[in-house]
Design an enzyme around this catalytic site. Structure first.
Site, PDB file in Angstrom:
ATOM      1  CG  HIS A 390      -1.931  -1.163   1.053  1.00 11.88           C
ATOM      2  ND1 HIS A 390      -1.729  -2.388   1.620  1.00 11.88           N
ATOM      3  CD2 HIS A 390      -3.073  -1.264   0.323  1.00 11.88           C
ATOM      4  CE1 HIS A 390      -2.712  -3.195   1.269  1.00 11.88           C
ATOM      5  NE2 HIS A 390      -3.539  -2.554   0.479  1.00 11.88           N
ATOM      6  CG  HIS A 516      -5.454  -1.029  -2.630  1.00 13.58           C
ATOM      7  ND1 HIS A 516      -5.805  -1.555  -1.415  1.00 13.58           N
ATOM      8  CD2 HIS A 516      -6.249   0.041  -2.818  1.00 13.58           C
ATOM      9  CE1 HIS A 516      -6.774  -0.823  -0.888  1.00 13.58           C
ATOM     10  NE2 HIS A 516      -7.057   0.152  -1.719  1.00 13.58           N
TER      11      HIS A 516
HETATM   12 ZN   LIG Z   1      -5.259  -3.260  -0.424  1.00 14.84          ZN
END
Ligand SMILES: [Zn+2]
Ligand SMILES: [Zn+2]
Length: 641
Positions: A390, A516
């Site tokens: 992340h 992400h």
């Molecule tokens: Zn994620």
């Protein structure tokens, strides 16, 4: 008189009442032969339908994906016709074309046998031989319900007015051939005889509408192609895929297994499999560290409250296991994703713009509920480890960050031996969070990253998640299959859910953007794809055993041990085969296990300090000085970085 415009801009004038087929024929006889439908202003229509007064006309030919789709649609009708003919009590549900083929769901009160399949295939061949025309007809909903009164699933489709299945509004379109009628939007081949090549492949149980609570039906899978040659090629590819199936290779090479007692979608990793996995994970950790990531670690379960803040309980409930109640009223859930854990680390203290982009990385094991019917070895499991990252960044560094990320993903894929990539870029859907400006900025950044990387891509318009645009990266394997692996997902929602902030250079509190990024996807899935890509013969650096040392006779065992110890001191993974088998058997076994090298040692070698070496797929070389052999093996097994 229909006046059509061709793709190259030419005008085509035709007689009144001319059909799509007439149009194709007037362009050229070869095109007419390959034509399966036409598209008028982008809408596919039957060749036999009269053309409108004007429009852009495109001929759909049989060897394109669109053309094959029509072939397969028609093949599904012929399959249903054959089944209903052979099993008069049968009822039929849906039968769409799918990638590389088609299926149809039936209820005949029992499962189909292989004899049934043969008989059905035979009957299909007869229907094709008879060259029955497919005729389009439009019925009112009421008429359609009457016509399909004996078939409850069809009636349900008509009731539910699903446009994709031929029941739109009040008009329901059907296709008839020789007394057989099926609901369908079309288009279709002009006649059954135009189906050049098909084969039925297998059967399986399938629930109506994919729901376990509904009746179970029997699905027949088949494939259809534009020529016998294309069909043969596909069947060879299937056979090759079967040989490479990672579940089969996993057992043969003693890498992992799926014991029944363990539960669906879960694997145990045997020593050799776990070793390969460790090598992949080590590579992943060191590569992330050398590319400015910070490694973090988060637990496998967390309070349900966390998943409420992240809104996973609202949007991801189907993929989550039921909560575990620990202390009174305290509910915990298994983590389906690593994101909230990483967010908590970001949030653990105030952040400054100087710390961004902050890239957190974890080999994080997650648990996701998958219906047992869709679980598929390591490719689709119920527990798996993501190489998950992340990234928290300022808006103005987003573009640069996405480019760096994409380069990183491709570098890793290339290190594992994949060479061919393409991507899907998913853009803003109807319902979304985040300003239009931010969406545009992020989507452009993804597009620029793709273009700079020279990656071919398709735009999936409106297919993005509500919280941000994304890129899905697909790789092509050694037998031409396309696998979705990495994802770059921009997220405008989580930073807001958790009220994330950083202090800007102007000393103002700003909200970061989150990305992400799973690169391999999961270690398990990547492992499976890689194993199938290499058909089990992993590159040297990933092989659990890099050399097997085979003594010709018992008296060479000590020397063999010395050779193996020497290799291990050089950082290689080597083992000695001390079994009672003959040299030939030992060498064959080492080859079966697809290890990169076999070292054979006999009298001469003990004397001269040499070895006989045989690298995978190469001829044996005798009397190679041991240090040279070791050096060559080290070279061949060197990790890409
Ligand atoms: Zn994620
Ligand atoms: Zn159809």
């Amino acid at each position: 008189m229909p006046k059509m415009t061709l793709p190259d801009g030419r005008a085509l004038e035709l007689e009144d009442g001319a059909t799509g087929f007439d149009a194709a024929r007037s362009i050229g006889p070869r095109l007419a032969k390959a034509a399966v439908a036409v598209k008028i202003d982008g809408e596919a229509r039957d060749l036999s339908r009269p053309l409108p007064a004007s429009g852009r006309l495109e001929v759909v030919t049989d060897s394109t994906e669109e053309g094959r789709h029509i072939l397969r649609h028609s093949a599904a009708h012929i399959l249903a016709q054959a089944v209903l003919h052979l099993f008069p009590d049968a009822t039929f549900a849906i039968g769409p074309p799918i990638e590389d083929g088609f299926y149809y769901d039936f209820d005949i009160g029992r499962a189909f046998t292989s004899e049934d399949l043969e008989a059905i295939e035979q009957r299909m061949a007869e229907i094709i031989e008879l060259d029955q025309p497919f005729v389009r007809d439009e019925l009112s909903k009421k008429q359609a319900l009457q016509e399909f009164a004996a078939h409850r699933f069809k009636a349900e489709i008509i009731q539910s007015v699903d446009e994709t299945e031929g029941a739109a509004g009040d008009a329901v379109s059907v296709y008839r051939n020789n007394g057989f009628t099926d609901l369908c939007r079309g288009p279709h081949l002009p006649s059954t005889g135009r189906l050049p090549a098909f084969k039925l492949l297998r059967t399986s149980g399938a629930y109506w509408r994919g729901d376990e609570k509904n009746p179970q039906l029997q699905r027949i899978y088949g494939t259809a192609w534009e020529s016998r040659a294309a069909l043969e090629e596909y069947l060879n590819r299937l056979e090759e895929a079967r040989k490479r199936d990672h579940r089969k290779l996993g057992a043969e090479l003693d890498l992992f297994s799926f014991p029944e007692e363990l539960g669906s979608g879960l694997a145990v990793w045997h020593p050799k499999g776990a070793l390969v996995r460790m090598i992949m994970e080590d590579y992943s950790r060191r590569t992330h560290l050398s590319h400015d990531y910070q490694i973090v670690s988060t637990p496998h379960i967390a309070r349900r409250r966390l998943w409420e803040i992240s809104q996973h309980v609202d949007f991801y409930a189907d993929g989550m296991y039921p909560a575990i109640e620990v202390d009174e009223g305290e509910r915990y859930v298994l983590k389906p994703m690593n994101c909230p854990g990483h967010i908590l680390i970001y949030q653990s203290r105030p952040r400054s713009y100087r710390e961004l982009p902050m890239r957190l990385f974890e080999l994080g094991t997650v648990y996701r509920y998958e219906r047992s019917g869709v679980v598929q070895g390591l490719l689709r499991a119920r527990g798996f480890t993501q190489d998950d990252s992340h990234i928290f960044t300022t808006e103005d560094r987003l573009e640069e960050e996405l480019q760096t990320l994409l380069d990183f993903v491709l570098m890793v894929d290339r290190d594992f031996g994949f060479e061919e990539f393409d991507a899907d870029l998913s853009t803003k859907p109807e319902k979304s969070v985040g300003s239009d400006e931010l969406w545009e900025k992020a989507t452009d950044a993804l597009r620029i990253a793709l273009e700079r990387a020279g990656l071919p891509y398709q735009v999936a318009e409106g297919e993005g998640a509500f919280y941000g645009p994304k890129i899905d990266i697909h790789i092509r394997d050694a037998i031409g299959r396309r696998w979705q692996m990495g994802t770059l997902q921009v997220d405008f929602a989580q930073p807001a859910n958790f009220d994330l902030e950083y202090t800007s250079a102007e000393n103002i509190r700003e909200r970061p953007v989150m990305i992400h990024r799973a690169l391999m996807g999961s270690i398990e899935r990547f492992f499976a794809v890689m194993l199938e890509h290499y058909a089990g013969a992993l590159p040297g650096w990933l092989s659990p055993v890099q050399a097997t040392v085979v003594p010709v006779a018992d008296r060479h065992a000590d020397y063999a041990e010395q050779v193996a110890a020497g290799l291990r001191r050089g950082g290689l993974r080597a083992e000695v085969d001390l079994s009672d088998d003959t040299v030939g058997e030992k060498v064959r076994r080492a080859i079966t296990f697809k290890h990169p090298a076999v070292f054979v040692v006999g009298d001469d070698d003990v004397e001269a300090g040499t070895v006989g070496i045989r690298f995978r797929g190469e001829d044996e070389r005798r009397g190679v000085a041991f240090p040279d052999a070791a050096e060559e093996l080290v070279e061949r097994c060197r990790p890409p970085r």
